[in-house]
Scaffold this active site. Sequence first.
Site, PDB file in Angstrom:
ATOM      1  CB  CYS A 145      -0.945  -0.024   1.192  1.00 15.84           C
ATOM      2  SG  CYS A 145      -1.858   1.489   1.406  1.00 15.84           S
ATOM      3  CB  CYS A 204       0.246   2.806   7.586  1.00 17.79           C
ATOM      4  SG  CYS A 204      -1.353   3.581   7.453  1.00 17.79           S
ATOM      5  CB  CYS A 219      -8.058   1.410   5.279  1.00 10.75           C
ATOM      6  SG  CYS A 219      -6.925   2.712   5.732  1.00 10.75           S
ATOM      7  CD  GLN A 278      -5.831  20.319  10.385  1.00  5.44           C
ATOM      8  OE1 GLN A 278      -5.258  19.242  10.248  1.00  5.44           O
ATOM      9  NE2 GLN A 278      -5.217  21.473  10.232  1.00  5.44           N
ATOM     10  CE1 TYR A 287       0.444  30.820   2.309  1.00  9.44           C
ATOM     11  CE2 TYR A 287       1.185  31.604   4.461  1.00  9.44           C
ATOM     12  CZ  TYR A 287       1.366  31.503   3.099  1.00  9.44           C
ATOM     13  OH  TYR A 287       2.466  32.091   2.520  1.00  9.44           O
ATOM     14  CG  ASP A 309      -1.705  25.575   9.026  1.00 14.25           C
ATOM     15  OD1 ASP A 309      -0.765  24.855   8.625  1.00 14.25           O
ATOM     16  OD2 ASP A 309      -2.816  25.114   9.349  1.00 14.25           O
ATOM     17  CB  CYS A 364       1.718  19.589   7.105  1.00 11.23           C
ATOM     18  SG  CYS A 364       1.642  20.497   5.556  1.00 11.23           S
TER      19      CYS A 364
HETATM   20  C1  LIG Z   1      -2.387  23.718   5.593  1.00  9.78           C
HETATM   21  S1  LIG Z   1      -3.755  24.522   4.917  1.00  9.78           S
HETATM   22  C2  LIG Z   1      -4.292  25.523   6.217  1.00  9.78           C
HETATM   23  C3  LIG Z   1      -5.422  24.932   6.963  1.00  9.78           C
HETATM   24  C4  LIG Z   1      -6.053  25.746   8.060  1.00  9.78           C
HETATM   25  N1  LIG Z   1      -5.139  26.541   8.836  1.00  9.78           N
HETATM   26  C5  LIG Z   1      -6.803  24.768   8.966  1.00  9.78           C
HETATM   27  O1  LIG Z   1      -6.276  24.376  10.022  1.00  9.78           O
HETATM   28  O2  LIG Z   1      -7.903  24.371   8.580  1.00  9.78           O
HETATM   29  C6  LIG Z   1      -3.000  25.706   3.839  1.00  9.78           C
HETATM   30  C7  LIG Z   1      -3.963  26.674   3.191  1.00  9.78           C
HETATM   31  O3  LIG Z   1      -3.190  27.602   2.423  1.00  9.78           O
HETATM   32  C8  LIG Z   1      -3.956  27.987   1.300  1.00  9.78           C
HETATM   33  N2  LIG Z   1      -3.027  28.588   0.309  1.00  9.78           N
HETATM   34  C9  LIG Z   1      -2.158  27.952  -0.513  1.00  9.78           C
HETATM   35  N3  LIG Z   1      -1.439  28.838  -1.219  1.00  9.78           N
HETATM   36  C10 LIG Z   1      -1.849  30.083  -0.842  1.00  9.78           C
HETATM   37  C11 LIG Z   1      -1.473  31.402  -1.211  1.00  9.78           C
HETATM   38  N4  LIG Z   1      -0.537  31.617  -2.132  1.00  9.78           N
HETATM   39  N5  LIG Z   1      -2.097  32.436  -0.627  1.00  9.78           N
HETATM   40  C12 LIG Z   1      -3.063  32.218   0.318  1.00  9.78           C
HETATM   41  N6  LIG Z   1      -3.453  30.985   0.721  1.00  9.78           N
HETATM   42  C13 LIG Z   1      -2.861  29.926   0.148  1.00  9.78           C
HETATM   43  C14 LIG Z   1      -4.617  26.710   0.869  1.00  9.78           C
HETATM   44  O4  LIG Z   1      -5.769  26.953   0.088  1.00  9.78           O
HETATM   45  C15 LIG Z   1      -4.948  26.043   2.219  1.00  9.78           C
HETATM   46  O5  LIG Z   1      -6.249  26.397   2.637  1.00  9.78           O
END
Ligand SMILES: C[S@@+](CC[C@H](N)C(=O)[O-])C[C@H]1O[C@@H](n2cnc3c(N)ncnc32)[C@H](O)[C@@H]1O
Length: 469
Positions: A82, A85, A175, A299, A328, A399, A426
């Site tokens: 797979c 994991c 799974c 999430q 973000y 984030d 992440c």
């Molecule tokens: C890791 S996720 C964040 C999730 C959020 N903080 C949560 O806990 O639900 C990253 C986010 O960055 C956004 N993103 C990616 N590139 C971006 C950019 N250039 N400008 C603004 N947002 C962006 C994505 O659409 C996504 O929603």
Amino acid sequence: MTEVTIKKGQEIELTIDSLAYGGRGVSKADGFVIFVKNAIPGQKVKALIYRKKKGYAEARPLEILEESPHVVDAPCEHFAFCGGCTFQQLDYSEQVNQKKQQVEDLFRRQAGISDIAIDEVISAELQFHYRNKMEFSFSNRRWITPGEPEDAKKDFALGLHVPKRYDKILDINACHIQPELGNEILDVVKRKTQELKLKPYDVRTHIGFLRHLVIRFGQKTGDIMVNLVTSYENPELIQPLANDILEKFPKVTSIINNVNTKKGDTAYGDFETLLHGSPTITEKIGELTFEISSNSFFQTNSIQAEKLYEAALAGAELTGEEIVYDLYCGTGSISLFLAQQAKEVHGFELNTSAIEDATRNAITNRITNVRFHKANLDFFFKKGKTHKDLPGPDVIVIDPPRAGMHKDMVKALPEFGAKRLVYVSCNPTTQSRDVALLMENGYELKKLTIVDMFPHTPHIETVGILKKS
Ligand SMILES: C[S@@+](CC[C@H](N)C(=O)[O-])C[C@H]1O[C@@H](n2cnc3c(N)ncnc32)[C@H](O)[C@@H]1O
């Protein structure tokens, strides 16, 4: 063993010292590194060198000569093929220990932060059945595992991609990282679609009907969504399947048909039809309620997400007087979590539907001190450009996606003069790169926490707290 004596095609005895970020075993001798696939720390293996580069080599194990003290039986029958994991053979405490070492190593080696130490590791409460969303693919090209009979049926699979094969699907019976009920639904869908003679979609010829099965759970609410993704709309074909799911699982609260007519192999539809129940499911994080539609980001581990947000909240040190920027922000879950203890929160996000979800979530939770702004953060705050209508931030939460922040965003951040930065990530590779730049521009890294969101997988989530020097 030295770099000069290692040759491609050579068989060699190696002791595995650690796991590299991503999951390969690492064997080190005289400063020379050999990455060994499917090997765990503590093992002694006979391995074949299949690639030699300047400074490192890659090998695959031929035989385990001595077993690791950390080895456990992998519970999953699909483990060997797979690729999901890959840490299942390693006992959980050692998985966490290895993730800790990987983050420290990345910060030290890549970012040159020599005195780095992880301050806190928040292990996963559930080591199995923790995912609230699983996405399976249908295929008419089943991955054939070694030892299967010649005449085995090959033209139907419902499961997961085998690593590096966009066209082959490993048929999955169970799974273990999704809830048990998910496996029961998977089984029923597999049987019924074949009984109804519905054709799986072929990703090469683009012919066929069934594309994906996405199952989502509200782990705190009991809501269940089954999303059947097809390549065209045909109620006569899909409704009998939906009826069967409902008959066998009356607790399912939403059945949706997303229609993806595009060639791109995603589980997002151009449009969706509601076959049963509600178009959204509800999930809770802390006291907050979120409505999640079939295509919304959320999430995937609700229990650990709460711990992640608590770590972010603690690091933000809010008193109720602060202006917070959440960069973000996605569907706004961190913004809403922090808004409960801040004066005002401004979320910034590229994706329009995420902004719509965030706004709706604020209304559902009756939170009035947040505003969400559509912004491409690659250039929105470029040097010299500040947002004149907005108050300056005291605390900034970041984030970003796996690629980390755009370099112009990293440069612009110190100009806000925020007292604290909370960097959720992440991907520790890009986080360490960005943190090193912030440390050159007036910030000190005060705390680094790992929140293990995805046991048995190589994924790592970290929260870095930076303060203005
Ligand atoms: C890791 S996720 C964040 C999730 C959020 N903080 C949560 O806990 O639900 C990253 C986010 O960055 C956004 N993103 C990616 N590139 C971006 C950019 N250039 N400008 C603004 N947002 C962006 C994505 O659409 C996504 O929603």
